[in-house]
Design a protein around this motif. Structure first.
Motif, short mmCIF file in Angstrom:
data_model
loop_
_atom_site.label_atom_id
_atom_site.label_comp_id
_atom_site.label_asym_id
_atom_site.label_seq_id
_atom_site.Cartn_x
_atom_site.Cartn_y
_atom_site.Cartn_z
N ARG A 35 -12.47 21.55 11.17
CA ARG A 35 -12.57 20.60 11.67
C ARG A 35 -11.59 19.50 11.35
N ALA A 36 -11.33 19.14 10.05
CA ALA A 36 -10.23 18.49 9.64
C ALA A 36 -8.91 18.69 9.73
N GLN A 37 -8.83 20.09 9.76
CA GLN A 37 -7.37 20.81 10.31
C GLN A 37 -7.29 20.88 11.61
N HIS A 38 -8.22 20.25 12.59
CA HIS A 38 -8.21 20.74 13.95
C HIS A 38 -8.04 21.95 14.48
N HIS A 39 -8.68 22.89 13.78
CA HIS A 39 -8.85 24.25 14.15
C HIS A 39 -10.27 24.39 14.94
N ALA A 40 -10.09 25.50 15.76
CA ALA A 40 -11.35 25.96 16.46
C ALA A 40 -12.42 26.50 15.64
N ILE A 41 -13.58 26.44 15.74
CA ILE A 41 -14.61 27.13 14.84
C ILE A 41 -14.65 28.75 15.59
N PRO A 42 -14.45 29.51 14.90
CA PRO A 42 -14.76 31.05 15.47
C PRO A 42 -16.33 30.96 15.74
N ASP A 43 -16.24 31.75 16.95
CA ASP A 43 -17.82 32.11 17.37
C ASP A 43 -18.71 30.99 17.28
N PRO A 44 -18.56 29.82 17.70
CA PRO A 44 -19.59 28.45 17.58
C PRO A 44 -20.86 28.91 17.91
N GLY A 45 -21.10 29.78 18.46
CA GLY A 45 -22.60 30.05 19.09
C GLY A 45 -23.25 30.62 18.13
N TRP A 46 -22.66 31.19 16.93
CA TRP A 46 -23.22 31.76 15.79
C TRP A 46 -24.23 31.04 15.34
N ARG A 47 -23.83 29.74 14.94
CA ARG A 47 -24.50 28.75 14.35
C ARG A 47 -25.97 28.35 15.14
N SER A 48 -25.81 28.32 16.20
CA SER A 48 -27.19 28.10 17.01
C SER A 48 -28.35 29.34 17.00
N ALA A 49 -27.59 30.23 17.21
CA ALA A 49 -28.36 31.78 16.86
C ALA A 49 -29.15 31.73 15.65
N TYR A 50 -28.27 31.35 14.72
CA TYR A 50 -28.89 31.56 13.01
C TYR A 50 -30.16 30.46 12.96
N VAL A 51 -29.68 29.08 13.41
CA VAL A 51 -30.43 27.96 13.46
C VAL A 51 -32.11 28.46 14.20
N GLU A 52 -32.10 28.98 15.27
CA GLU A 52 -33.10 29.47 16.06
C GLU A 52 -33.72 30.61 15.34
N GLU A 53 -33.11 31.62 14.76
CA GLU A 53 -33.82 32.66 13.94
C GLU A 53 -34.61 32.12 12.84
N ILE A 54 -33.89 31.19 11.99
CA ILE A 54 -34.51 30.56 10.98
C ILE A 54 -35.89 29.62 11.22
N TYR A 55 -35.60 28.99 12.25
CA TYR A 55 -36.70 28.49 12.69
C TYR A 55 -37.79 29.24 13.10
N GLU A 56 -37.51 30.02 13.91
CA GLU A 56 -38.56 31.32 14.38
C GLU A 56 -39.15 31.80 13.08
N LEU A 57 -38.64 31.90 12.16
CA LEU A 57 -39.26 32.42 10.89
C LEU A 57 -40.24 31.42 10.24
N GLY A 58 -39.99 30.27 10.55
CA GLY A 58 -40.62 29.20 9.95
C GLY A 58 -40.15 28.33 8.76
N TYR A 59 -38.81 28.51 8.94
CA TYR A 59 -37.89 27.99 7.75
C TYR A 59 -37.17 27.10 7.99
N ARG A 60 -36.71 25.96 7.23
CA ARG A 60 -35.69 25.03 7.31
C ARG A 60 -34.38 25.31 7.22
N THR A 61 -33.20 24.45 7.70
CA THR A 61 -31.97 25.10 7.39
C THR A 61 -31.01 23.65 7.41
N LEU A 62 -29.94 23.81 6.74
CA LEU A 62 -28.95 22.88 6.71
C LEU A 62 -28.08 22.71 7.78
N LEU A 63 -28.13 23.87 8.72
CA LEU A 63 -27.24 23.90 9.85
C LEU A 63 -27.76 23.29 10.93
#
Length: 94
Positions: free
Chosen positions: A64-92
């Protein structure tokens, strides 16, 4: 960043299923969480996952600081949902 994502995906897989492959587990343990069955392994996995999430966030901030796009930005949302579904917390996110 991609290696970090891969390792985080592996961590999700371990928390969701892989730990159940231990031949020493009793049948009753298969319906419980890793945290209940093996707190030590759970805390090790949680510490590793936290380190990887912090690393991912560093990469994210650098891109972000270098003004570059994040590759596959949807990965983060999918990861967060999987972690929460398992009942855990995440920093993301939530």
């Amino acid at each position: 960043m991609l290696d970090c994502r891969h390792e985080l995906d592996e961590s999700v897989g371990y928390l969701a299923e892989y730990w159940r492959d231990d031949p020493g587990l009793a049948d009753d343990d298969l319906d419980r969480s890793l945290e209940e069955v093996n707190p030590h392994a759970f805390h090790e996995e949680s510490a590793l996952r936290q380190k990887l999430e912090e690393e991912y966030l560093r990469y994210h901030r650098e891109l972000r600081a270098q003004h570059h796009a994040i590759p596959d930005p949807g990965w983060r949302s999918a990861y967060v949902e999987e972690i929460y579904e398992l009942g855990y917390r995440t920093l993301l996110g939530d």
